[in-house]
Design an enzyme around this catalytic site. Structure first.
Site, PDB file in Angstrom:
ATOM      1  CG  ASP A  73      -0.301  -0.537   2.473  1.00  0.00           C
ATOM      2  OD1 ASP A  73       0.941  -0.496   2.574  1.00  0.00           O
ATOM      3  OD2 ASP A  73      -1.027  -1.001   3.356  1.00  0.00           O
ATOM      4  CG  ASN A 142      -8.776  -1.831  12.082  1.00  0.00           C
ATOM      5  OD1 ASN A 142      -7.793  -2.424  11.637  1.00  0.00           O
ATOM      6  ND2 ASN A 142      -9.267  -0.748  11.515  1.00  0.00           N
ATOM      7  CG  HIS A 144      -5.665  -2.278   8.889  1.00  0.00           C
ATOM      8  ND1 HIS A 144      -5.819  -0.993   9.357  1.00  0.00           N
ATOM      9  CD2 HIS A 144      -4.334  -2.525   8.981  1.00  0.00           C
ATOM     10  CE1 HIS A 144      -4.646  -0.507   9.700  1.00  0.00           C
ATOM     11  NE2 HIS A 144      -3.726  -1.421   9.490  1.00  0.00           N
ATOM     12  CD  GLU A 149      -8.655   0.803   7.903  1.00  0.00           C
ATOM     13  OE1 GLU A 149      -8.614  -0.119   8.744  1.00  0.00           O
ATOM     14  OE2 GLU A 149      -8.005   1.859   8.030  1.00  0.00           O
TER      15      GLU A 149
HETATM   16  C1  F6R Z   1       1.587  -1.480   6.098  1.00  0.00           C
HETATM   17  C2  F6R Z   1       0.281  -2.115   6.214  1.00  0.00           C
HETATM   18  C3  F6R Z   1      -0.493  -2.122   7.490  1.00  0.00           C
HETATM   19  C4  F6R Z   1       0.380  -2.342   8.740  1.00  0.00           C
HETATM   20  C5  F6R Z   1      -0.467  -2.269   9.999  1.00  0.00           C
HETATM   21  C6  F6R Z   1       0.346  -2.455  11.255  1.00  0.00           C
HETATM   22  O1  F6R Z   1       2.087  -1.619   4.784  1.00  0.00           O
HETATM   23  O2  F6R Z   1      -0.195  -2.614   5.241  1.00  0.00           O
HETATM   24  O3  F6R Z   1      -1.481  -3.122   7.424  1.00  0.00           O
HETATM   25  O4  F6R Z   1       1.004  -3.588   8.628  1.00  0.00           O
HETATM   26  O5  F6R Z   1      -1.125  -1.035  10.050  1.00  0.00           O
HETATM   27  O6  F6R Z   1       1.217  -1.374  11.411  1.00  0.00           O
HETATM   28  P1  F6R Z   1       2.359  -1.373  12.535  1.00  0.00           P
HETATM   29  O7  F6R Z   1       3.367  -2.393  12.123  1.00  0.00           O
HETATM   30  O8  F6R Z   1       2.941   0.029  12.477  1.00  0.00           O
HETATM   31  O9  F6R Z   1       1.690  -1.713  13.831  1.00  0.00           O
END
Ligand code: F6R
Length: 252
Positions: A73, A142, A144, A149
């Site tokens: 992403d 959550n 994702h 989401e």
């Molecule tokens: C990042 C992504 C997100 C993160 C998630 C956890 O490319 O796709 O799904 O993996 O938000 O983020 P952290 O590792 O900062 O807790």
């Protein structure tokens, strides 16, 4: 390593150990299949894994020259030159330190004028590369994965998403203020992710314990997107002890 409902679960004593095991798995893929297509994640969680992969490149000659990558992403809208872009993150944490070819790197363009075209092209490029061999994931509190989401349906392909308030809050730690966090992102869909041949999900910290238990033991539903992983034939979770803490509640 435990096997829970067909999923491999590693519980490691620390963040560093979790990062090392993840780098070993990714490193093994790169060594055994030097022209692999890797799906990559950003965020706080995989920083240690990337650091270890850079060490393996420098000290052990791990060769990225034929590796192709697709990131999950990118924020939208955001210039790739911005310090907060995932393009910048990947350069800082991995690409700037290993021998990967620049034209093998794919990250959704956070400045695309025609977003639908950008998303369609991204998906096409993944297909043309032969699909993703190994997909690395983090997980949002959550549930994702990528920036898919909670929703009423699983998103299939790369698309533009509205980030939910919880995600904007969680990611504001990387920005000077919460107002600077983009409200949208371009993300691979759940369909794109689930087509990867192998999936490795990393999580650390007590704040991830609840969602990890839900992901592994909860009902599969788009309101908790990560639960879809239960249907994938080759998923590995690499957790630190804190993130694994709530699994005990479900173990017999
Ligand atoms: C990042 C992504 C997100 C993160 C998630 C956890 O490319 O796709 O799904 O993996 O938000 O983020 P952290 O590792 O900062 O807790």
């Amino acid at each position: 390593m435990k096997n829970i409902k067909g999923m491999k679960v590693y519980v490691e004593p620390s963040y560093e150990a979790m990062s090392r095991v993840a780098a070993q798995l990714v490193g093994a893929q790169v060594r055994l299949y030097p022209n692999s297509v890797l799906g990559l994640a950003t965020g706080g969680t995989p920083v240690g894994m990337y650091k270890e992969l850079v060490r393996m490149y420098k000290e052990e000659g791990l060769d990225f020259s034929q590796i192709i990558t697709f990131n999950l992403d990118e924020y939208y809208p955001l210039s790739r030159e911005s310090d907060q872009s995932y393009y910048y993150y990947m350069t800082e944490n991995l690409f700037g330190h290993v021998n990967i070819c620049k034209d093998h790197i794919h990250i959704p363009n956070g400045e695309a004028e025609d977003v639908d075209l950008e998303c369609r092209n991204y998906e096409k490029q993944i297909q043309e590369a032969g699909g993703i061999d190994l997909q690395v994931l983090g997980i949002g509190n959550n549930g994702h994965i990528g920036f898919n989401e909670p929703d009423d349906a699983f998103a299939k392909t790369t698309h533009r998403v509205d980030l939910v308030e919880e995600t904007i809050q969680a990611n504001s730690r990387f920005f000077d203020s919460i107002d600077q966090v983009p409200k949208q992102a371009l993300s691979m869909g759940i369909g794109s992710i689930i087509q990867a041949k192998k999936i490795v999900l990393l999580a650390n910290g007590a704040h991830k314990a609840k969602i990890i238990a839900e992901t592994i033991y909860g009902d599969v539903r788009p309101q908790v997107p990560s639960t879809i992983l239960q249907f994938h034939p080759d998923v590995t979770f690499i957790l630190d002890q804190e993130a694994a803490a709530e699994l005990k509640k479900y173990e017999k």
